[in-house]
Design an enzyme around this catalytic site. Structure first.
Site, PDB file in Angstrom:
ATOM      1  N   GLU A 131       4.931  30.818  17.662  1.00 15.90           N
ATOM      2  CA  GLU A 131       3.785  30.074  17.739  1.00 15.90           C
ATOM      3  C   GLU A 131       3.710  28.720  17.037  1.00 15.90           C
ATOM      4  O   GLU A 131       3.015  28.550  16.268  1.00 15.90           O
ATOM      5  CB  GLU A 131       2.737  31.044  16.940  1.00 15.90           C
ATOM      6  CG  GLU A 131       2.592  32.403  17.843  1.00 15.90           C
ATOM      7  CD  GLU A 131       1.592  33.390  17.086  1.00 15.90           C
ATOM      8  OE1 GLU A 131       1.488  33.468  15.913  1.00 15.90           O
ATOM      9  OE2 GLU A 131       0.937  33.967  18.129  1.00 15.90           O
TER      10      GLU A 131
ATOM     11  N   CYS B 175      -7.013  37.533  16.092  1.00 14.07           N
ATOM     12  CA  CYS B 175      -7.283  36.454  15.182  1.00 14.07           C
ATOM     13  C   CYS B 175      -8.008  35.411  15.549  1.00 14.07           C
ATOM     14  O   CYS B 175      -9.080  34.715  15.256  1.00 14.07           O
ATOM     15  CB  CYS B 175      -5.895  35.632  14.505  1.00 14.07           C
ATOM     16  SG  CYS B 175      -4.978  35.417  15.803  1.00 14.07           S
TER      17      CYS B 175
HETATM   18 ZN   LIG Z   1      -5.453  33.174  16.757  1.00 12.72          ZN
END
Ligand SMILES: [Zn+2]
Length: 654
Positions: free
Chosen positions: A320, A404
């Site tokens: 990420e 998230c």
């Molecule tokens: Zn996230």
């Protein structure tokens, strides 16, 4: 003293109640807090309402269904059962509490208020005697992430990450409701962290694998005036890259060099954005100029080499993470919604440090594009990655195992109201164009400003001084001139308009008027049109940003966009989606000049303006705002259009 207190008026009332007399400095530019801003109409209002009425409750319901809330009740012995989920799930619930608290600032809601009280009681019960709060360990859930003992695996445990979000939630809940329950939990937690970590032989030398506690501690410091919390935030930042003191996690965690030596944005993009935002906070609160020079360099690196057109950061799925300089793929772009939010939080803080409109240009690009694509118009479906091309493999989800993003949306949307206006001394900044009123405190006195606008669909903006405390006030009204309105879509040379309209610094082209009469004004170096005068109630400034459609080209070093162009209108990035184009988008090529026409479609996708793109006599391609894609099932989509046939099936070169 008075102005220092007024600077952060979300906390002001309670600082006074607590009798604290902190005189520490803060950001030179201060936002007009969301409590003093009412969003009245236009593009964002339905999104604020959907967030408050749908997303907050969707997120709480999902947190109940998935055990995220039971984890607190179980750790607190209020119910029986094991830990469920992932150790960082605690943070999801804190983030919803933070967002829900912001909505209470403008919309009192007894049901939500009572729900929060119940939830906070569970959080308080889950906290161990000495202040430790991490439901996974309290419930005996041990895996590779948690670590056998407290703090034994901080590279991945998220122990400090979770409570960073607790501190943000606590500061928000306290500021809005005046209730101390969650703030007491947060302070008890932070006191334990302060006893455990810090300089001196008796204390541990460590830092979190996932940054966040730094931002949280700064907010807790502002809420309480307790300087130990600020010192601790600085300590955790200064521990990064200190191989003389600890074993480093590496570049993925921005832990390869001391922060003041970092000049290229690397590693996990959300972590990076939170670190840079935390550095800005600590720099503002302590005056540490070495942090400022580091984040200035990092910002230059991101905006000139690592920013996707939709404002997203974090190009790679793997880790990420940020890619190399100019590594800005389309179909394979990751661009997590949380990374867009982290980038926006950082850019707002950069503005508060420097007072330059270029940071708001980036923030606005994120808000209208790479952030907003992450949440469906209905408010209950979400994207995790936000790529710039798709062959039809993407669809929105109701929730994620690691969720998230949906819980970050809830806290970011109401915060946008706080990004509209800012002040410094006798300067009033209008940064975002959102129909609203704001009660603003300047050194000269109180002013109420009302903004009316059709943004982002049309460029008309009307600003009226509707109240001035009963007497004319001398101050400078500083209206941001968006970079895109003067042929400067981003700060730096990463993206530019293929056919510049010659608007450079031509505020005259925006046709500004004061009380109906032509206003002579120019754009200052900091990107604002400044009107300085003695303002009286009823004074009106009007201007109109040119909403022409632009072709955008990328810097020649960006391989993925070579021989391609994108389309923008105002602050919006456009895309073509199969749903409007008989399913076929990726095969279309535009070698010659193209013509554009903008068409209002009030009934489509919550009300949008589409753009028809036509080349010669070919069938026009219908474009919609990028944020609105994928509301009509999975289908082809692209942002960057080829000017020549491309070999292989390619929705975006990797
Ligand atoms: Zn996230």
């Amino acid at each position: 003293m008075k102005s220092a207190l007024l600077k952060h008026s979300l906390t002001l009332a309670f600082v006074v109640i607590a009798g604290l007399t902190s005189t520490a400095s803060d950001y030179p530019y201060q936002p007009v807090p969301l409590k003093q801003v009412a969003v009245l109409e236009g593009f964002w209002l339905p999104r604020f309402e959907t967030n408050r009425l749908v997303t907050v409750w969707t997120d709480f319901k999902k947190s109940e269904e998935t055990g995220r809330i039971s984890n607190f009740a179980r750790a607190g012995k209020l119910e029986d059962g094991p830990f469920k989920g992932i150790p960082f799930d605690d943070s999801d619930v804190y983030k919803i509490v933070e967002g829900a608290s912001y909505t209470l600032a403008t919309h009192p809601d007894p049901k939500l208020d009572a729900y929060l009280d119940g939830l906070i009681a569970k959080m308080a019960a889950a906290q161990e005697q000495d202040g430790y709060l991490y439901t996974a360990r309290t419930l005996g859930f041990l895996n590779g992430m948690t670590g056998k003992e407290r703090w034994s695996n901080m590279g991945s445990s998220h122990e400090l990450y979770n409570i960073g979000h607790l501190y943000e939630a606590a500061a928000a809940h306290y500021a809005v409701t005046g209730k101390r329950a969650l703030l007491d939990v947060a302070c008890k937690s932070a006191d334990l962290i302060d006893k455990t970590f810090g300089p001196g032989e008796a204390k541990r030398k460590g830092t979190s694998g996932h940054e966040e506690i730094e931002i949280g501690l700064c907010k807790l410091y502002r809420a309480t005036g307790e300087k130990r919390y600020l010192d601790l935030a600085k300590f955790f930042i200064d521990m990064r890259g200190r191989k003389d003191l600890r074993t480093l996690y590496g570049a993925y965690n921005q832990d390869h060099l001391p922060v003041t030596e970092q000049a290229e944005a690397v590693g996990h993009a959300v972590r990076a954005g939170y670190l840079y935002a935390g550095m800005a906070d600590v720099a503002a609160l302590t005056g540490d100029t070495s942090y400022i020079s580091a984040i200035d360099k990092l910002w230059e690196n991101v905006v000139s080499k690592k920013l996707h057109l939709n404002g997203g950061i974090g190009a790679r799925h793997k880790g990420e993470a940020f890619g190399d300089n100019y590594e800005l793929p389309n179909e394979s772009a990751y661009l997590e919604t949380c990374a867009a939010i982290a980038n926006a939080l950082w850019n707002q803080r950069m503005f508060l440090l420097h007072g330059d409109a270029k940071y708001i240009d980036v923030l606005e690009r994120i808000a209208y594009n790479g952030f907003l694509s992450g949440i469906a118009i209905s408010g209950d479906e979400f994207f995790y990655p936000n790529p710039l091309a798709s062959r039809g493999g993407y669809k929105r989800s109701k929730w994620f195992g690691c969720s998230c993003c949906p819980v970050n949306d809830v806290r970011f949307i109401p915060e946008i109201a706080e990004y509209i206006y800012a002040t410094r001394g006798n300067e009033l900044f209008v940064n975002l164009f959102i129909g609203s009123t704001a009660d603003v405190k300047l050194d000269a006195g109180s002013v109420r400003i009302k903004q009316t606008t059709g943004y982002p669909w049309n460029g008309k903006v009307r600003l009226e001084i509707v109240g001035n405390g009963g007497k004319p006030q001398s101050f400078a009204l500083k209206v941001r001139v968006p970079g895109w309105a003067v042929d400067r879509p981003v700060p730096g040379d990463l993206y530019s308009y293929a056919e510049a309209a010659g608007n450079k610094a031509a505020i005259a082209g925006l046709n500004p008027k004061l009380n109906g009469k032509k206003l002579k004004a120019s754009e200052s170096k900091d990107g604002y049109m400044t009107v300085k005068r003695k303002w009286k109630a009823g004074d009106v400034v009007e201007l109109e940003f040119p909403m022409s459609v632009h072709r955008v080209k990328a810097h020649p070093e960006v391989q993925a966009d070579k021989g391609r162009f994108a389309v923008e209108r105002g602050p919006l990035v456009y895309c073509a989606e199969g749903a409007d184009n008989a399913g076929r988008v990726l095969a279309r090529v535009f070698p010659g000049p193209v013509q554009f026409s903008a068409i209002e479609k009030p009934g489509l996708l919550g009300g949008i303006t589409t753009v028809q793109m036509r080349e010669g006599s070919s069938e026009p391609l219908t474009l919609i705002p990028y944020y609105a894609w994928c509301h009509r099932g999975p289908n082809e989509m692209r942002v960057w259009f080829p000017t020549a046939p491309e070999t292989g099936s390619d929705a975006g070169k990797k």
